[in-house]
Design a protein around this motif. Structure first.
Motif, PDB file in Angstrom:
ATOM      1  N   PHE A   1       0.846  -1.186   0.000  1.00 54.26           N
ATOM      2  CA  PHE A   1       0.000   0.000   0.000  1.00 54.26           C
ATOM      3  C   PHE A   1       0.882   1.237   0.000  1.00 54.26           C
ATOM      4  O   PHE A   1       1.832   1.339   0.785  1.00 54.26           O
ATOM      5  CB  PHE A   1      -0.927   0.009   1.219  1.00 54.26           C
ATOM      6  CG  PHE A   1      -1.875  -1.157   1.237  1.00 54.26           C
ATOM      7  CD1 PHE A   1      -3.064  -1.097   0.539  1.00 54.26           C
ATOM      8  CD2 PHE A   1      -1.567  -2.310   1.929  1.00 54.26           C
ATOM      9  CE1 PHE A   1      -3.937  -2.169   0.531  1.00 54.26           C
ATOM     10  CE2 PHE A   1      -2.421  -3.388   1.930  1.00 54.26           C
ATOM     11  CZ  PHE A   1      -3.611  -3.323   1.233  1.00 54.26           C
ATOM     12  N   ALA A   2       0.556   2.194  -0.880  1.00 48.76           N
ATOM     13  CA  ALA A   2       1.376   3.393  -1.024  1.00 48.76           C
ATOM     14  C   ALA A   2       1.238   4.312   0.181  1.00 48.76           C
ATOM     15  O   ALA A   2       2.180   4.973   0.580  1.00 48.76           O
ATOM     16  CB  ALA A   2       0.992   4.136  -2.297  1.00 48.76           C
ATOM     17  N   GLY A   3       0.057   4.363   0.775  1.00 54.14           N
ATOM     18  CA  GLY A   3      -0.194   5.271   1.889  1.00 54.14           C
ATOM     19  C   GLY A   3      -0.128   4.576   3.241  1.00 54.14           C
ATOM     20  O   GLY A   3       0.366   3.462   3.384  1.00 54.14           O
ATOM     21  N   ASN A   4      -0.678   5.262   4.235  1.00 56.64           N
ATOM     22  CA  ASN A   4      -0.647   4.785   5.610  1.00 56.64           C
ATOM     23  C   ASN A   4      -1.786   3.817   5.917  1.00 56.64           C
ATOM     24  O   ASN A   4      -1.740   3.095   6.893  1.00 56.64           O
ATOM     25  CB  ASN A   4      -0.709   5.983   6.570  1.00 56.64           C
ATOM     26  CG  ASN A   4      -0.187   5.642   7.936  1.00 56.64           C
ATOM     27  OD1 ASN A   4       0.497   4.650   8.121  1.00 56.64           O
ATOM     28  ND2 ASN A   4      -0.529   6.461   8.906  1.00 56.64           N
ATOM     29  N   GLU A   5      -2.824   3.808   5.088  1.00 52.76           N
ATOM     30  CA  GLU A   5      -3.991   2.955   5.319  1.00 52.76           C
ATOM     31  C   GLU A   5      -3.826   1.630   4.583  1.00 52.76           C
ATOM     32  O   GLU A   5      -3.243   1.568   3.514  1.00 52.76           O
ATOM     33  CB  GLU A   5      -5.256   3.659   4.816  1.00 52.76           C
ATOM     34  CG  GLU A   5      -5.530   4.999   5.496  1.00 52.76           C
ATOM     35  CD  GLU A   5      -5.845   4.850   6.965  1.00 52.76           C
ATOM     36  OE1 GLU A   5      -6.566   3.897   7.331  1.00 52.76           O
ATOM     37  OE2 GLU A   5      -5.350   5.676   7.754  1.00 52.76           O
ATOM     38  N   HIS A   6      -4.386   0.560   5.163  1.00 53.93           N
ATOM     39  CA  HIS A   6      -4.387  -0.740   4.496  1.00 53.93           C
ATOM     40  C   HIS A   6      -5.728  -1.416   4.731  1.00 53.93           C
ATOM     41  O   HIS A   6      -6.494  -1.018   5.600  1.00 53.93           O
ATOM     42  CB  HIS A   6      -3.228  -1.618   4.961  1.00 53.93           C
ATOM     43  CG  HIS A   6      -3.268  -1.975   6.417  1.00 53.93           C
ATOM     44  ND1 HIS A   6      -3.935  -3.075   6.879  1.00 53.93           N
ATOM     45  CD2 HIS A   6      -2.729  -1.363   7.504  1.00 53.93           C
ATOM     46  CE1 HIS A   6      -3.802  -3.152   8.188  1.00 53.93           C
ATOM     47  NE2 HIS A   6      -3.082  -2.115   8.598  1.00 53.93           N
ATOM     48  N   LEU A   7      -6.012  -2.438   3.933  1.00 50.34           N
ATOM     49  CA  LEU A   7      -7.315  -3.089   3.935  1.00 50.34           C
ATOM     50  C   LEU A   7      -7.366  -4.347   4.790  1.00 50.34           C
ATOM     51  O   LEU A   7      -8.343  -5.087   4.713  1.00 50.34           O
ATOM     52  CB  LEU A   7      -7.696  -3.460   2.493  1.00 50.34           C
ATOM     53  CG  LEU A   7      -7.676  -2.325   1.474  1.00 50.34           C
ATOM     54  CD1 LEU A   7      -7.902  -2.878   0.082  1.00 50.34           C
ATOM     55  CD2 LEU A   7      -8.739  -1.308   1.823  1.00 50.34           C
ATOM     56  N   HIS A   8      -6.349  -4.612   5.598  1.00 52.15           N
ATOM     57  CA  HIS A   8      -6.258  -5.882   6.296  1.00 52.15           C
ATOM     58  C   HIS A   8      -6.319  -5.719   7.814  1.00 52.15           C
ATOM     59  O   HIS A   8      -5.618  -6.426   8.557  1.00 52.15           O
ATOM     60  CB  HIS A   8      -4.977  -6.609   5.879  1.00 52.15           C
ATOM     61  CG  HIS A   8      -4.924  -6.878   4.414  1.00 52.15           C
ATOM     62  ND1 HIS A   8      -5.641  -7.884   3.825  1.00 52.15           N
ATOM     63  CD2 HIS A   8      -4.274  -6.232   3.410  1.00 52.15           C
ATOM     64  CE1 HIS A   8      -5.422  -7.875   2.523  1.00 52.15           C
ATOM     65  NE2 HIS A   8      -4.609  -6.882   2.246  1.00 52.15           N
TER      66      HIS A   8
END
Length: 143
Positions: free
Chosen positions: A127-134
């Motif tokens: 993930f390029a940013g600080n947020e992730h989907l996991h």
């Protein structure tokens, strides 16, 4: 002559979810660390050729520490398969458009180039940013 026995794990090995922050790290050292986690070499019961590594979630791929010289001298190549179909992309352009592919390419270079390596690459989430989907998997933060 002594014969050394090879340890083979029985059953299905358990995998964890790990969270790595790529901000301020160099490409090669981060890729080597990720490759070790994917292969499972950090575990005491490591067996080559067995999918016993962990799932790795990498955040802040766009904040890698890269020297200015490398930004202009390193290139990524791909070919369409047609005559004259070579496309060249600089690291600077790649970091601007797809920063996750920079790490993906470096990690792939450190894994086996066969079906085992392709299976391991599916366990890498970038993930390029600080947020992730996991968040549901409760990844354990690694320093």
């Amino acid at each position: 002559m002594t014969v050394e026995k090879t340890y083979v794990i029985k059953g299905e090995p358990e995998s964890e979810w790990l969270l790595l922050d790529a901000s301020g790290q160099s490409i090669g050292r981060l890729a080597a660390q990720i490759a070790n986690y994917l292969l499972g070499k950090h575990k005491p019961n490591y067996t080559p050729g067995v999918k016993m590594g962990d799932f790795v979630v990498v955040i802040n791929c766009s904040q890698l520490a890269i020297s200015p010289k490398k930004m202009t001298t390193k290139f990524y190549y791909r070919h369409s398969g047609y005559p004259g179909g070579l496309t060249t992309t600089s690291l600077k352009e790649m970091m601007r458009t797809y920063p996750d592919r920079v790490i993906k390419s470096a990690v792939w270079g450190m894994l086996p180039h066969n079906s085992h390596g392709r299976e391991l690459m599916k366990r890498l989430k970038l993930f390029a940013g600080n947020e992730h989907l996991h968040d549901a998997q409760n990844p354990k933060r690694v320093n």
